[in-house]
Design an enzyme around this catalytic site. Structure first.
Site, PDB file in Angstrom:
ATOM      1  CD  GLU A 170       0.763   0.432   3.073  1.00 51.40           C
ATOM      2  OE1 GLU A 170       0.678   1.669   2.928  1.00 51.40           O
ATOM      3  OE2 GLU A 170       1.721  -0.114   3.635  1.00 51.40           O
ATOM      4  CD  GLU A 230       7.421   1.966  -0.212  1.00 50.04           C
ATOM      5  OE1 GLU A 230       8.212   1.198  -0.808  1.00 50.04           O
ATOM      6  OE2 GLU A 230       7.669   3.165  -0.013  1.00 50.04           O
TER       7      GLU A 230
END
Length: 353
Positions: free
Chosen positions: A174, A317
């Site tokens: 994300e 991430e």
């Protein structure tokens, strides 16, 4: 009311294949080594066999799907940086200039960033935008129920697409300024915990900023009154499009019999949301690491998962999820290629009583 794709997906999620798991366990027992000596790497291969419905496990094609979205709660001063960072980092994923993109290059995983709700448009990031960021959950629901379902179904569709493209395993990632606030809000409601216990400094808040963050989440819970027995209501009122998309990925991967790796805190909040929607989904999850955020371990406990890696990572991430791939490769290599007792003069190990 749920969308048709979500309904069909939930109906398709079933328990892992017990016969495949038993066969995989038997293969491990016949390897010329002490019983269970590869520890959790043995267990995860058995889990993968159940997920893939075959003892001939493979994770040759690996992908990372990164859900990128912005969050209205940044209006409350809960972050160190502005929303413009979300789009910048999303573009960097495509140029191998971000932390996780470099890691994916090293372990042979493909990166697929998705604009599911960024505040701006970018020219190269794949667009599946629900809206231009969520609303400020400290004042009103972050999204409508319909938007939450749409975001879930985007995640489901992406999982199905990755399966059709031949991927064997998916890591979740994300990018979204403010998403540790939404993750803390969801976690506080789902686990019925004080906000203070599940809220950390995110990407580097000061002490004063942490107090603002905690108070903003408390106001949001008070204003929105999310119903813990209705996970989509909680998601819509307190979550973000990135979290909803990842929750959909977990559900979609389970329906497709594809393993999905939980990353850190934000991914964990999405996994917890998926678990509340469909408890069976946990069988298809692998937990990469325990986040350094305060609720990192709490979420894994709620998922019934143990992390493979403990590195105090909190980048997000998908960095932790991708870091798991080389470990899985090594475990599978031993499972496939190590000599068996039948091929050597070593006597079989037997369980001691």
């Amino acid at each position: 009311m749920t969308g048709d794709l979500l309904k069909k997906t939930l109906a398709a999620i079933e328990a892992p294949d017990e016969a495949a798991m038993a066969e995989a366990a038997n293969r491990w027992r016949n390897k010329a080594k002490p019983l269970n000596s590869m520890g959790r790497l043995e267990k995860v291969v058995i889990q993968l066999a159940g997920i893939q419905k075959t003892a001939d496990v493979k994770i040759d094609k690996k992908g990372l799907v990164i859900m990128c979205a912005d969050n209205g709660i940044v209006e409350e001063g809960v972050t160190q940086s502005g929303q413009d960072v979300t789009a910048t980092v999303a573009e960097n994923f495509l140029d191998c200039r971000s932390c996780v993109a470099v890691m994916c290059r090293e372990c042979g995983a493909d990166v697929r960033p998705i604009d599911i709700g960024m505040a701006v448009d970018t020219p190269r990031v794949e667009k599946h935008k629900v809206a231009y960021g969520t609303k400020n959950l400290a004042k009103e629901p972050a999204m409508s129920r319909e938007e939450a379902i749409k975001a879930l179904e985007i995640g489901i569709s992406l999982a199905m697409d990755m399966k059709e493209k031949g991927y064997d395993i998916i890591a979740t990632g994300e990018m979204g300024i403010g998403n540790t606030s939404t993750s803390s809000a969801l976690t506080a409601v789902f686990l019925d915990c004080p906000v203070e216990d599940v809220t950390g400094r995110g990407a580097g808040l000061s002490g004063e900023g942490l107090v603002r963050k905690i108070n903003a989440i408390k106001r949001g819970i008070a204003v929105n009154k999310p119903d813990p027995t209705d996970p989509i209501d909680v998601l819509a009122k307190m979550g973000g499009f990135d979290i909803a998309g990842m929750a959909g990925l977990f559900l979609g991967c389970a329906a497709c019999h594809m393993p999905c790796v939980v990353d850190g805190f934000v991914s964990g909040a999405a996994a917890l949301t998926a678990l509340r929607i469909c408890p069976e989904v946990t069988h298809y999850m692998l937990a990469s690491h325990v986040s350094a955020e305060p609720a990192g371990r709490m979420i894994l406990d709620a998922l019934g998962k143990q992390p493979f890696i403990t590195c105090d990572m909190c980048v997000g991430e998908g960095t932790g999820a991708v870091a798991l791939f080389p470990l899985l490769n090594m475990g599978l290599a031993v499972y496939r290629d190590m000599i068996s007792f039948a091929q050597t003069e070593i006597g079989y190990y037997v369980p001691l009583k």
